[in-house]
Write a protein that holds these residues in place. Structure first.
Motif: not given
Length: 166
Positions: A81-91, A98-108, A150-157
């Motif tokens: 798990l890499l990063w959890v954030q609310t993305l900016p609004r998009s049209t 739309t506005q996404y609450y995004d969860i980012a992952f490192l994958c193999e 690092s295996h930290d999870v990052y938060l926010g933009p």
């Protein structure tokens, strides 16, 4: 657009909808020769990491694996798990907000050959870390976080670590 989002849109029109989403940094290779998977979006020709919306009842990690398979035909597994954030609004071009609450992952990537799997992408390709196509700032930062040891999870933009929140 999923049936769920289409149903929402039939009720709210173009008004703002907050949706859960996922982003994946899909990698292969050894630490000395790592490659990153990117897709070229059909609607605008822009290269991005793999991303998409989480369906109702679906877990974020399941959505990530599903999105990778749908967009690239690859089988993949989540490694971090890499990063959890609310993305900016998009049209979107049709006016949908739309506005996404995004969860980012490192994958193999674990099986298959990368190729276009749906109509959302016009191309799929592996790129060496030092020869990536132009990516927007969010995807670049996500990739940077994925490459950190690092295996930290990052938060926010801002990409804060939990200890930064105190």
């Amino acid at each position: 657009m999923s049936d769920y989002v289409a149903g929402l849109r039939s009720k709210v029109g173009n008004d703002l909808v907050l949706l859960p989403g996922v982003t994946g940094v899909v990698m292969r290779g050894t630490p000395d020769s790592r490659e990153v998977l990117a897709v070229r979006r059909s609607e605008n020709g822009v290269w991005t990491l793999i991303s998409g919306a989480i369906d109702p009842g679906e877990q974020a990690h399941e959505a990530m694996v599903r999105e990778i398979h749908e967009e690239t035909t690859l089988q993949a597994r989540i490694t971090r798990l890499l990063w959890v954030q609310t993305l900016p609004r998009s049209t979107y071009p049709n006016g949908d907000q739309t506005q996404y609450y995004d969860i980012a992952f490192l994958c193999e990537a674990v099986a298959g050959e990368a190729k276009v799997g749906d109509d959302e992408s016009s191309a799929v390709a592996w790129f060496p870390i030092d020869a990536l196509p132009e990516l927007d700032d969010r995807y670049r930062k996500t990739l940077t976080l994925a490459l950190e040891s690092s295996h930290d999870v990052y938060l926010g933009p801002e990409g804060l670590r939990p200890e930064d929140l105190a």
